[in-house]
Design a protein around this motif. Structure first.
Motif, PDB file in Angstrom:
ATOM      1  N   GLN A   1       0.814  -1.208   0.000  1.00 16.54           N
ATOM      2  CA  GLN A   1       0.000   0.000   0.000  1.00 16.54           C
ATOM      3  C   GLN A   1       0.844   1.252   0.000  1.00 16.54           C
ATOM      4  N   VAL A   2       1.851   1.297   0.850  1.00 13.84           N
ATOM      5  CA  VAL A   2       2.763   2.424   0.943  1.00 13.84           C
ATOM      6  C   VAL A   2       4.179   1.913   0.742  1.00 13.84           C
ATOM      7  N   GLN A   3       4.911   2.605  -0.100  1.00 14.98           N
ATOM      8  CA  GLN A   3       6.294   2.259  -0.372  1.00 14.98           C
ATOM      9  C   GLN A   3       7.199   3.409   0.038  1.00 14.98           C
ATOM     10  N   LEU A   4       8.306   3.070   0.676  1.00 19.45           N
ATOM     11  CA  LEU A   4       9.315   4.040   1.061  1.00 19.45           C
ATOM     12  C   LEU A   4      10.600   3.702   0.320  1.00 19.45           C
ATOM     13  N   VAL A   5      11.095   4.643  -0.458  1.00 18.29           N
ATOM     14  CA  VAL A   5      12.288   4.441  -1.257  1.00 18.29           C
ATOM     15  C   VAL A   5      13.392   5.327  -0.715  1.00 18.29           C
ATOM     16  N   GLU A   6      14.481   4.704  -0.273  1.00 16.41           N
ATOM     17  CA  GLU A   6      15.595   5.399   0.329  1.00 16.41           C
ATOM     18  C   GLU A   6      16.750   5.534  -0.656  1.00 16.41           C
ATOM     19  N   SER A   7      17.537   6.578  -0.467  1.00 19.34           N
ATOM     20  CA  SER A   7      18.725   6.783  -1.273  1.00 19.34           C
ATOM     21  C   SER A   7      19.718   7.631  -0.494  1.00 19.34           C
ATOM     22  N   GLY A   8      20.969   7.614  -0.929  1.00 22.33           N
ATOM     23  CA  GLY A   8      21.981   8.485  -0.363  1.00 22.33           C
ATOM     24  C   GLY A   8      23.029   7.814   0.492  1.00 22.33           C
ATOM     25  N   GLY A   9      22.879   6.535   0.776  1.00 21.69           N
ATOM     26  CA  GLY A   9      23.877   5.849   1.565  1.00 21.69           C
ATOM     27  C   GLY A   9      25.157   5.626   0.786  1.00 21.69           C
ATOM     28  N   LEU A  11      29.802   4.953   1.294  1.00 22.43           N
ATOM     29  CA  LEU A  11      31.036   4.936   2.071  1.00 22.43           C
ATOM     30  C   LEU A  11      31.584   6.351   2.188  1.00 22.43           C
ATOM     31  N   VAL A  12      31.940   6.734   3.399  1.00 22.18           N
ATOM     32  CA  VAL A  12      32.469   8.067   3.643  1.00 22.18           C
ATOM     33  C   VAL A  12      33.551   7.982   4.713  1.00 22.18           C
ATOM     34  N   GLN A  13      34.523   8.884   4.644  1.00 25.55           N
ATOM     35  CA  GLN A  13      35.583   8.930   5.640  1.00 25.55           C
ATOM     36  C   GLN A  13      35.098   9.599   6.923  1.00 25.55           C
ATOM     37  N   PRO A  14      35.715   9.274   8.051  1.00 23.50           N
ATOM     38  CA  PRO A  14      35.368   9.982   9.281  1.00 23.50           C
ATOM     39  C   PRO A  14      35.481  11.487   9.104  1.00 23.50           C
ATOM     40  N   GLY A  15      34.492  12.190   9.630  1.00 21.63           N
ATOM     41  CA  GLY A  15      34.420  13.632   9.467  1.00 21.63           C
ATOM     42  C   GLY A  15      33.665  14.082   8.242  1.00 21.63           C
ATOM     43  N   GLY A  16      33.325  13.164   7.366  1.00 18.04           N
ATOM     44  CA  GLY A  16      32.609  13.494   6.156  1.00 18.04           C
ATOM     45  C   GLY A  16      31.119  13.624   6.365  1.00 18.04           C
ATOM     46  N   SER A  17      30.408  13.799   5.251  1.00 20.27           N
ATOM     47  CA  SER A  17      28.973  14.040   5.289  1.00 20.27           C
ATOM     48  C   SER A  17      28.249  13.187   4.264  1.00 20.27           C
ATOM     49  N   LEU A  18      27.009  12.870   4.570  1.00 20.52           N
ATOM     50  CA  LEU A  18      26.102  12.204   3.657  1.00 20.52           C
ATOM     51  C   LEU A  18      24.710  12.774   3.862  1.00 20.52           C
ATOM     52  N   ARG A  19      23.916  12.715   2.807  1.00 23.31           N
ATOM     53  CA  ARG A  19      22.526  13.136   2.887  1.00 23.31           C
ATOM     54  C   ARG A  19      21.635  11.994   2.420  1.00 23.31           C
ATOM     55  N   LEU A  20      20.780  11.523   3.311  1.00 27.65           N
ATOM     56  CA  LEU A  20      19.838  10.472   2.999  1.00 27.65           C
ATOM     57  C   LEU A  20      18.486  11.063   2.622  1.00 27.65           C
ATOM     58  N   SER A  21      17.811  10.407   1.686  1.00 22.80           N
ATOM     59  CA  SER A  21      16.481  10.814   1.270  1.00 22.80           C
ATOM     60  C   SER A  21      15.548   9.621   1.328  1.00 22.80           C
ATOM     61  N   CYS A  22      14.285   9.881   1.603  1.00 24.77           N
ATOM     62  CA  CYS A  22      13.266   8.842   1.630  1.00 24.77           C
ATOM     63  C   CYS A  22      11.970   9.427   1.109  1.00 24.77           C
ATOM     64  N   ALA A  23      11.459   8.846   0.041  1.00 27.50           N
ATOM     65  CA  ALA A  23      10.219   9.298  -0.574  1.00 27.50           C
ATOM     66  C   ALA A  23       9.134   8.251  -0.383  1.00 27.50           C
ATOM     67  N   ALA A  24       7.984   8.682   0.098  1.00 24.53           N
ATOM     68  CA  ALA A  24       6.843   7.803   0.314  1.00 24.53           C
ATOM     69  C   ALA A  24       5.851   7.938  -0.833  1.00 24.53           C
ATOM     70  N   SER A  25       5.275   6.820  -1.225  1.00 29.79           N
ATOM     71  CA  SER A  25       4.266   6.817  -2.272  1.00 29.79           C
ATOM     72  C   SER A  25       3.251   5.719  -1.994  1.00 29.79           C
ATOM     73  N   GLY A  26       2.112   5.790  -2.674  1.00 32.25           N
ATOM     74  CA  GLY A  26       1.077   4.788  -2.515  1.00 32.25           C
ATOM     75  C   GLY A  26      -0.216   5.376  -2.001  1.00 32.25           C
ATOM     76  N   SER A  27      -0.926   4.597  -1.210  1.00 33.86           N
ATOM     77  CA  SER A  27      -2.239   4.982  -0.706  1.00 33.86           C
ATOM     78  C   SER A  27      -2.088   5.842   0.541  1.00 33.86           C
ATOM     79  N   ILE A  28      -1.798   7.098   0.329  1.00 32.01           N
ATOM     80  CA  ILE A  28      -1.501   8.020   1.420  1.00 32.01           C
ATOM     81  C   ILE A  28      -2.601   9.060   1.532  1.00 32.01           C
ATOM     82  N   THR A  77       8.474  13.441   1.424  1.00 32.66           N
ATOM     83  CA  THR A  77       9.880  13.075   1.461  1.00 32.66           C
ATOM     84  C   THR A  77      10.528  13.585   2.741  1.00 32.66           C
ATOM     85  N   VAL A  78      11.381  12.763   3.327  1.00 28.73           N
ATOM     86  CA  VAL A  78      12.147  13.141   4.498  1.00 28.73           C
ATOM     87  C   VAL A  78      13.625  13.020   4.171  1.00 28.73           C
TER      88      VAL A  78
END
Length: 121
Positions: A1-9, A11-28, A77-78
């Motif tokens: 019914q509801v799907q959550l699709v993640e992205s952004g993971g 490998l990163v070095q200590p002290g680095g940065s990443l940005r994760l995204s999650c988009a929801a779709s379906g019967s919302i 999206t979060v």
């Protein structure tokens, strides 16, 4: 019914940065809250950060000064901006959403498949 699709993971070095995204779709009908959890090998899943539809925030103490959660309600999206990453942040990160999917039913939780974050030199 509801799907959550993640992205952004990745490998990163200590002290680095990443940005994760999650988009929801379906019967919302309404998303009451969205958040991120993580699980390292041999450990239990734990809350990283969460945000309600009204913008109330909740962070784990270990990430409070380094991570920022945000939400685009129009896009269902979060995001999780992760800065000053440490090896201890290495885990599979899971998106979570509390969603009302039916006019007559209460909201319930849905989960993404997870995205790997590895912090290593």
């Amino acid at each position: 019914q509801v799907q959550l699709v993640e992205s952004g993971g990745g490998l990163v070095q200590p002290g680095g940065s990443l940005r994760l995204s999650c988009a929801a779709s379906g019967s919302i009908i309404r998303i009451d809250a969205m958040g991120w959890y993580r699980q390292a090998p041999g450990k239990e899943r734990e809350l990283v950060a969460a945000i309600t539809s009204g913008g109330m925030l909740n962070y784990a103490d270990s990430v409070k000064d380094r991570f920022t959660i945000s939400r685009d309600n129009a896009k269902n999206t979060v995001y999780l901006e992760m800065n000053s990453l440490k090896p201890e942040d290495t885990a599979v990160y899971y998106c979570n959403a509390r969603v009302k999917t039916n006019r007559y039913f209460v909201s319930r939780d849905f989960w993404g498949q997870g995205t790997q974050v590895t912090v290593s030199s």
